[in-house]
Design an enzyme around this catalytic site. Structure first.
Site, PDB file in Angstrom:
ATOM      1  N   SER A 286       2.453  -0.518   2.243  1.00  0.00           N
ATOM      2  CA  SER A 286       3.444   0.533   2.032  1.00  0.00           C
ATOM      3  C   SER A 286       4.084   0.895   3.355  1.00  0.00           C
ATOM      4  O   SER A 286       3.471   0.740   4.427  1.00  0.00           O
ATOM      5  CB  SER A 286       2.764   1.776   1.441  1.00  0.00           C
ATOM      6  OG  SER A 286       3.614   2.916   1.499  1.00  0.00           O
TER       7      SER A 286
ATOM      8  N   TYR B  91      -4.059   7.801   3.749  1.00  0.00           N
ATOM      9  CA  TYR B  91      -3.297   6.762   3.046  1.00  0.00           C
ATOM     10  C   TYR B  91      -2.661   5.803   4.047  1.00  0.00           C
ATOM     11  O   TYR B  91      -2.757   4.574   3.914  1.00  0.00           O
ATOM     12  CB  TYR B  91      -2.229   7.405   2.174  1.00  0.00           C
ATOM     13  CG  TYR B  91      -1.364   6.412   1.430  1.00  0.00           C
ATOM     14  CD1 TYR B  91      -1.891   5.635   0.398  1.00  0.00           C
ATOM     15  CD2 TYR B  91      -0.014   6.259   1.748  1.00  0.00           C
ATOM     16  CE1 TYR B  91      -1.098   4.726  -0.282  1.00  0.00           C
ATOM     17  CE2 TYR B  91       0.790   5.359   1.064  1.00  0.00           C
ATOM     18  CZ  TYR B  91       0.240   4.589   0.052  1.00  0.00           C
ATOM     19  OH  TYR B  91       1.023   3.688  -0.630  1.00  0.00           O
TER      20      TYR B  91
END
Length: 309
Positions: free
Chosen positions: A158, A184
């Site tokens: 990501s 994350y």
């Protein structure tokens, strides 16, 4: 080293990037294939004729997806297996049960910005699920990938990786305050570093690994965030699931990526290395493709998993 480019881009779909690709007789595993990008990735691979195994935590929903894929593609070699990436025993059970060669492994499953949570080993949940589980899966399937002779590993990362490098002294937030987005980001950096080191280590086996950013796609991944109404991504940058799966599927199947590994792709093309946060969905942080960091993470991952035995 020049950037890899393809004829595909932002709007390309998984079906478009697989035009003319025939994977009959080849085998693929897709994690997190019970919904969203994983389900679409599995469907696109099945449409090429590949035998596809959906490795999922939710067996009931996975079964529905597997049946739907068979109905849509006519491919009856669509299988289902339980896999909980946060549990090393579950990953070991999956890899031990696998028989025969494996052509494609798509490390698609993931969690994002979830509340503070730890596995029984003390691992931070996102690092454990997004990275360590997939690391254990890929290394556990190494012999199967090597047996294919031309295997590919795809790891879904990501642009969030730009939020954090690997914090080597505290990967599990034992001392620093927990931040769901930093956790994350660290896990997504780990996804890219895995691709770099796997390609280096497994070159003799002709295994290549790449990481990708699928784009902004609304799926169940956003259940811990503000979701569709957050306004964080402009509407014209939102992709459909079919578009979001395109880069993963391209990396898994396209002849254009033959022999290409250790790279990071966005919108079906290799993304440039950046030295500061890009402010866009493009760009891979320099620390995420650094070979020294990649080797260090591999060693750390092996150490953590060994301690869990």
């Amino acid at each position: 080293m020049s950037l890899i480019t393809t004829p595909f881009g932002f709007s390309s779909t998984a079906d478009e990037v697989t035009q003319g690709v025939d994977l009959t007789g080849r085998r693929a595993v897709v994690t997190g294939a019970s919904s969203g990008l994983g389900a679409e990735t599995a469907r696109a691979l099945a449409a090429t004729g590949a035998e596809v195994t959906l490795a999922v935590r939710g067996v009931a929903s996975g079964k529905r997806v597997a049946n739907d894929i068979t109905a849509v593609t006519g491919n009856h070699e669509v299988h289902l297996a339980h896999l909980d990436l946060s549990d090393p025993a579950s990953v070991a059970a999956f890899t031990t049960a696998w028989r025969g060669p494996l052509h494609v492994l798509v490390n698609n499953a993931g969690v994002m910005a979830c509340p503070e949570q730890y596995t029984k080993q003390g691992w931070e949940w996102q690092f454990a699920t997004n990275h360590l589980g997939h690391f254990a899966l890929a290394t556990g399937l190494h012999e199967a990938l090597a047996a294919d002779g031309n295997a590919r590993v795809v790891t879904v990362s990501s642009s969030g990786h730009q939020r954090s490098p690997i914090v080597w002294d505290d990967v599990n937030f034992a001392f620093r305050p927990y931040d769901p987005w930093l956790a994350y980001g660290q896990s997504k950096t780990a996804n890219v570093l895995f691709a770099v080191e796997a390609t280096r280590r497994w070159a003799a086996d002709n295994i290549t690994a790449n990481a990708c950013m699928p784009g902004a796609v609304y799926t169940s991944l956003q259940r811990h965030t503000a979701g569709r109404g957050s306004g964080r991504v402009p509407a014209d940058l939102i992709k459909t699931v079919e578009q979001g799966a395109a880069t993963s599927v391209l990396l898994a199947t396209s002849p254009l990526l033959e022999g290409v590994g250790g790279r990071y792709f966005v919108d079906c093309n290799e993304s440039e290395v950046v030295v500061r946060r890009s402010g866009t969905l493009h760009g891979v942080a320099r620390y995420a493709v650094d070979p020294d960091n990649a080797g260090r993470l591999w060693a750390l991952s092996q150490e953590l998993l060994a301690q869990a035995r």
